[in-house]
Design an enzyme around this catalytic site. Structure first.
Site, PDB file in Angstrom:
ATOM      1  N   CYS A 240     -23.194 -16.087  -7.903  1.00 13.60           N
ATOM      2  CA  CYS A 240     -23.025 -16.809  -9.180  1.00 13.60           C
ATOM      3  C   CYS A 240     -21.692 -16.476  -9.863  1.00 13.60           C
ATOM      4  O   CYS A 240     -21.335 -17.108 -10.856  1.00 13.60           O
ATOM      5  CB  CYS A 240     -24.195 -16.523 -10.122  1.00 13.60           C
ATOM      6  SG  CYS A 240     -24.203 -14.864 -10.818  1.00 13.60           S
TER       7      CYS A 240
ATOM      8  N   PHE B  89      -2.922   0.981   5.042  1.00  8.03           N
ATOM      9  CA  PHE B  89      -3.721   0.441   6.137  1.00  8.03           C
ATOM     10  C   PHE B  89      -3.099   0.693   7.501  1.00  8.03           C
ATOM     11  O   PHE B  89      -3.803   0.997   8.457  1.00  8.03           O
ATOM     12  CB  PHE B  89      -3.898  -1.071   5.942  1.00  8.03           C
ATOM     13  CG  PHE B  89      -4.986  -1.430   4.949  1.00  8.03           C
ATOM     14  CD1 PHE B  89      -5.782  -0.471   4.372  1.00  8.03           C
ATOM     15  CD2 PHE B  89      -5.226  -2.758   4.612  1.00  8.03           C
ATOM     16  CE1 PHE B  89      -6.788  -0.792   3.476  1.00  8.03           C
ATOM     17  CE2 PHE B  89      -6.223  -3.103   3.713  1.00  8.03           C
ATOM     18  CZ  PHE B  89      -7.007  -2.119   3.142  1.00  8.03           C
ATOM     19  N   ARG B  90      -1.780   0.590   7.586  1.00  9.34           N
ATOM     20  CA  ARG B  90      -1.196   0.536   8.925  1.00  9.34           C
ATOM     21  C   ARG B  90      -0.319   1.721   9.319  1.00  9.34           C
ATOM     22  O   ARG B  90       0.240   1.726  10.405  1.00  9.34           O
ATOM     23  CB  ARG B  90      -0.404  -0.773   9.093  1.00  9.34           C
ATOM     24  CG  ARG B  90      -1.341  -1.950   9.110  1.00  9.34           C
ATOM     25  CD  ARG B  90      -0.666  -3.280   9.180  1.00  9.34           C
ATOM     26  NE  ARG B  90      -1.649  -4.338   9.076  1.00  9.34           N
ATOM     27  CZ  ARG B  90      -2.204  -4.736   7.936  1.00  9.34           C
ATOM     28  NH1 ARG B  90      -1.851  -4.177   6.791  1.00  9.34           N
ATOM     29  NH2 ARG B  90      -3.113  -5.686   7.919  1.00  9.34           N
TER      30      ARG B  90
ATOM     31  N   GLN C 116       0.369  -6.312  -3.618  1.00 11.68           N
ATOM     32  CA  GLN C 116      -0.736  -6.551  -2.677  1.00 11.68           C
ATOM     33  C   GLN C 116      -1.830  -5.517  -2.910  1.00 11.68           C
ATOM     34  O   GLN C 116      -2.874  -5.565  -2.281  1.00 11.68           O
ATOM     35  CB  GLN C 116      -0.240  -6.395  -1.237  1.00 11.68           C
ATOM     36  CG  GLN C 116       0.856  -7.347  -0.857  1.00 11.68           C
ATOM     37  CD  GLN C 116       1.414  -7.021   0.525  1.00 11.68           C
ATOM     38  OE1 GLN C 116       0.866  -7.425   1.530  1.00 11.68           O
ATOM     39  NE2 GLN C 116       2.503  -6.301   0.568  1.00 11.68           N
TER      40      GLN C 116
ATOM     41  N   ALA D 209       0.803  -1.224   0.000  1.00 13.04           N
ATOM     42  CA  ALA D 209       0.000   0.000   0.000  1.00 13.04           C
ATOM     43  C   ALA D 209       0.843   1.284   0.000  1.00 13.04           C
ATOM     44  O   ALA D 209       0.403   2.308  -0.514  1.00 13.04           O
ATOM     45  CB  ALA D 209      -0.929  -0.013   1.207  1.00 13.04           C
TER      46      ALA D 209
ATOM     47  N   HIS E  12      -3.946  -9.620  -4.168  1.00 13.21           N
ATOM     48  CA  HIS E  12      -5.176  -9.361  -3.399  1.00 13.21           C
ATOM     49  C   HIS E  12      -6.322  -8.910  -4.298  1.00 13.21           C
ATOM     50  O   HIS E  12      -7.289  -8.323  -3.824  1.00 13.21           O
ATOM     51  CB  HIS E  12      -4.899  -8.336  -2.290  1.00 13.21           C
ATOM     52  CG  HIS E  12      -4.022  -8.878  -1.198  1.00 13.21           C
ATOM     53  ND1 HIS E  12      -3.378  -8.096  -0.269  1.00 13.21           N
ATOM     54  CD2 HIS E  12      -3.671 -10.156  -0.896  1.00 13.21           C
ATOM     55  CE1 HIS E  12      -2.687  -8.866   0.560  1.00 13.21           C
ATOM     56  NE2 HIS E  12      -2.838 -10.117   0.186  1.00 13.21           N
TER      57      HIS E  12
ATOM     58  N   ASP F 265      -5.585  -1.364  -6.245  1.00 12.30           N
ATOM     59  CA  ASP F 265      -5.982  -0.133  -6.946  1.00 12.30           C
ATOM     60  C   ASP F 265      -5.787  -0.179  -8.458  1.00 12.30           C
ATOM     61  O   ASP F 265      -6.265   0.708  -9.173  1.00 12.30           O
ATOM     62  CB  ASP F 265      -5.244   1.084  -6.346  1.00 12.30           C
ATOM     63  CG  ASP F 265      -3.724   0.921  -6.311  1.00 12.30           C
ATOM     64  OD1 ASP F 265      -3.157   0.308  -7.241  1.00 12.30           O
ATOM     65  OD2 ASP F 265      -3.097   1.415  -5.351  1.00 12.30           O
TER      66      ASP F 265
ATOM     67  N   THR G 226       0.532   5.605  -1.585  1.00 14.66           N
ATOM     68  CA  THR G 226       0.148   6.726  -0.702  1.00 14.66           C
ATOM     69  C   THR G 226       0.511   8.070  -1.344  1.00 14.66           C
ATOM     70  O   THR G 226      -0.183   9.060  -1.128  1.00 14.66           O
ATOM     71  CB  THR G 226       0.792   6.618   0.700  1.00 14.66           C
ATOM     72  OG1 THR G 226       2.200   6.519   0.545  1.00 14.66           O
ATOM     73  CG2 THR G 226       0.270   5.447   1.483  1.00 14.66           C
TER      74      THR G 226
ATOM     75  N   ASN H 220      11.016   1.446   2.233  1.00 13.71           N
ATOM     76  CA  ASN H 220       9.811   1.667   3.043  1.00 13.71           C
ATOM     77  C   ASN H 220       9.999   2.865   3.952  1.00 13.71           C
ATOM     78  O   ASN H 220      11.109   3.144   4.397  1.00 13.71           O
ATOM     79  CB  ASN H 220       9.515   0.414   3.889  1.00 13.71           C
ATOM     80  CG  ASN H 220       8.054   0.308   4.266  1.00 13.71           C
ATOM     81  OD1 ASN H 220       7.193   0.336   3.382  1.00 13.71           O
ATOM     82  ND2 ASN H 220       7.753   0.202   5.540  1.00 13.71           N
TER      83      ASN H 220
HETATM   84  P1  NAD Z   1       0.372  -1.577   5.152  1.00 12.20           P
HETATM   85  O1  NAD Z   1      -0.615  -0.470   5.274  1.00 12.20           O
HETATM   86  O2  NAD Z   1       0.347  -2.668   6.139  1.00 12.20           O
HETATM   87  O3  NAD Z   1       1.841  -0.955   5.202  1.00 12.20           O
HETATM   88  C1  NAD Z   1       2.199   0.084   4.355  1.00 12.20           C
HETATM   89  C2  NAD Z   1       3.664   0.381   4.578  1.00 12.20           C
HETATM   90  O4  NAD Z   1       4.028   1.338   3.610  1.00 12.20           O
HETATM   91  C3  NAD Z   1       3.982   0.959   5.969  1.00 12.20           C
HETATM   92  O5  NAD Z   1       5.033   0.214   6.549  1.00 12.20           O
HETATM   93  C4  NAD Z   1       4.423   2.391   5.670  1.00 12.20           C
HETATM   94  O6  NAD Z   1       5.540   2.786   6.445  1.00 12.20           O
HETATM   95  C5  NAD Z   1       4.819   2.326   4.231  1.00 12.20           C
HETATM   96  N1  NAD Z   1       4.584   3.551   3.485  1.00 12.20           N
HETATM   97  C6  NAD Z   1       3.561   4.423   3.570  1.00 12.20           C
HETATM   98  N2  NAD Z   1       3.701   5.397   2.668  1.00 12.20           N
HETATM   99  C7  NAD Z   1       4.857   5.137   2.008  1.00 12.20           C
HETATM  100  C8  NAD Z   1       5.535   5.781   0.960  1.00 12.20           C
HETATM  101  N3  NAD Z   1       5.099   6.902   0.397  1.00 12.20           N
HETATM  102  N4  NAD Z   1       6.682   5.216   0.509  1.00 12.20           N
HETATM  103  C9  NAD Z   1       7.185   4.079   1.075  1.00 12.20           C
HETATM  104  N5  NAD Z   1       6.581   3.439   2.079  1.00 12.20           N
HETATM  105  C10 NAD Z   1       5.423   3.948   2.535  1.00 12.20           C
HETATM  106  O7  NAD Z   1       0.295  -2.114   3.672  1.00 12.20           O
HETATM  107  P2  NAD Z   1       0.636  -3.546   3.087  1.00 12.20           P
HETATM  108  O8  NAD Z   1       1.856  -4.121   3.700  1.00 12.20           O
HETATM  109  O9  NAD Z   1       0.514  -3.448   1.618  1.00 12.20           O
HETATM  110  O10 NAD Z   1      -0.602  -4.344   3.700  1.00 12.20           O
HETATM  111  C11 NAD Z   1      -1.274  -5.033   2.951  1.00 12.20           C
HETATM  112  C12 NAD Z   1      -2.763  -4.698   2.723  1.00 12.20           C
HETATM  113  O11 NAD Z   1      -3.149  -3.382   2.404  1.00 12.20           O
HETATM  114  C13 NAD Z   1      -3.070  -5.474   1.512  1.00 12.20           C
HETATM  115  O12 NAD Z   1      -4.056  -6.382   1.850  1.00 12.20           O
HETATM  116  C14 NAD Z   1      -3.575  -4.493   0.454  1.00 12.20           C
HETATM  117  O13 NAD Z   1      -4.516  -5.137  -0.341  1.00 12.20           O
HETATM  118  C15 NAD Z   1      -4.120  -3.426   1.293  1.00 12.20           C
HETATM  119  N6  NAD Z   1      -4.234  -2.059   0.792  1.00 12.20           N
HETATM  120  C16 NAD Z   1      -4.118  -1.731  -0.546  1.00 12.20           C
HETATM  121  C17 NAD Z   1      -4.225  -0.414  -0.938  1.00 12.20           C
HETATM  122  C18 NAD Z   1      -4.118  -0.073  -2.393  1.00 12.20           C
HETATM  123  O14 NAD Z   1      -4.515  -0.867  -3.227  1.00 12.20           O
HETATM  124  N7  NAD Z   1      -3.555   1.086  -2.729  1.00 12.20           N
HETATM  125  C19 NAD Z   1      -4.419   0.591   0.000  1.00 12.20           C
HETATM  126  C20 NAD Z   1      -4.554   0.241   1.347  1.00 12.20           C
HETATM  127  C21 NAD Z   1      -4.426  -1.097   1.725  1.00 12.20           C
END
Ligand code: NAD
Length: 247
Positions: free
Chosen positions: A137, A42-43, A108, A31, A126, A111, A35, A215
């Site tokens: 269906c 998400f986290r 993962q 994710a 995902h 989008d 951003t 990250n």
């Molecule tokens: P996560 O939210 O758990 O972690 C995101 C990580 O990215 C964090 O450690 C954060 O420090 C880092 N981060 C945030 N902005 C950043 C940037 N600009 N550059 C570099 N790092 C950055 O996300 P994850 O590990 O992908 O968790 C997985 C779940 O989140 C998946 O199930 C996914 O489907 C879902 N998700 C997807 C989207 C999307 O499709 N854009 C958005 C939100 C969540």
């Protein structure tokens, strides 16, 4: 130049060398890749899961027992996503694939931004939020039907996005292809993932090659990587791309 700046330049130079010398580089994104497109992760501090409990909205249980809330959550996300677009980082990865510098992107993210940016070999572990189907269906239908609160036009079942919900397994095809690619890889670059979601967080460690993590925040698995660059995805890839072009 301050020390931090010096360190990041050394790290970028090292990653540039790794990329140039690799024969099979694979990228795994989370994710944090999106951003900088305005899509919350998400986290992180601003992430979804600090505002809402995933089990209440993005799970098979919500789909079954709390459909209105489930649908509201995904309608909100689909609408928010429609106002965002791929960022420079997505575009650079597509460019690198076209030049043969990387072989594929395993993501993962739901989008669809890697494909929209032009990446061809994309494995969406995902699923995709914009592919809507009937939960009963399986018939695919237009996103607009989901946004309009419609039922399945064929069987009146519940419409849902083609994402993997908590409680569901990953799409078999994408998963086995991702494992195959990572087994072949001599370099894996993980970008923007907290590496907390199983089973995807195990993937980087299947490779016998070098492992790099880009990250923003620390992860519990940082010590397992050969090189870590703490920074923003698009910004870091942009700087790296600049170095690669002048190398
Ligand atoms: P996560 O939210 O758990 O972690 C995101 C990580 O990215 C964090 O450690 C954060 O420090 C880092 N981060 C945030 N902005 C950043 C940037 N600009 N550059 C570099 N790092 C950055 O996300 P994850 O590990 O992908 O968790 C997985 C779940 O989140 C998946 O199930 C996914 O489907 C879902 N998700 C997807 C989207 C999307 O499709 N854009 C958005 C939100 C969540």
């Amino acid at each position: 130049m301050d020390k931090g700046c010096e360190n990041i330049n050394t790290d970028l130079a090292q990653l540039s060398d790794l990329l140039h010398n690799s024969k099979y580089a694979v990228v795994l994104t989370g994710a944090g890749m999106s951003t900088e497109s305005g899509v919350p992760d998400f986290r992180s501090k601003e992430g979804w899961w600090n505002k809402i409990n995933p089990a209440t909205v993005a799970s098979t249980s919500a789909l079954e027992h709390n459909y209105d809330l489930f649908r509201d959550f995904y309608q909100y996300r689909i609408k928010a996503l429609s106002q965002c677009k791929p960022n420079t980082g997505h575009k650079i990865l597509a460019e690198w694939e076209a030049k043969g510098l990387i072989k594929c992107v395993i993501t993962q993210n739901v989008d669809g931004f890697h494909k929209a940016a032009g990446s061809k070999n994309v494995y969406e572990l995902h699923g995709s939020i914009n592919s809507i189907r009937c939960d009963s269906c399986g018939k695919e239908t237009d996103v607009q039907n989901f946004m309009d609160n419609a039922d399945c036009p064929v069987c009146k079942g519940k419409l849902r996005p083609g994402v993997v919900l908590f409680g569901e397994s990953l799409p078999e095809d994408a998963w086995s292809k991702a494992i195959e690619e990572i087994r072949k890889a001599d370099l894996i670059i993980v970008i923007g993932s907290s590496l907390t979601v199983s089973p995807v967080n195990h993937l980087p460690f299947i490779t016998k090659g070098k492992k790099v993590l880009i990250n923003l925040d620390n992860t519990d698995l940082d010590s397992e990587f050969d090189l870590i660059i703490h920074g923003k995805a698009a910004d870091t890839l942009n700087k790296l791309n600049g170095i690669m072009k002048t190398d």
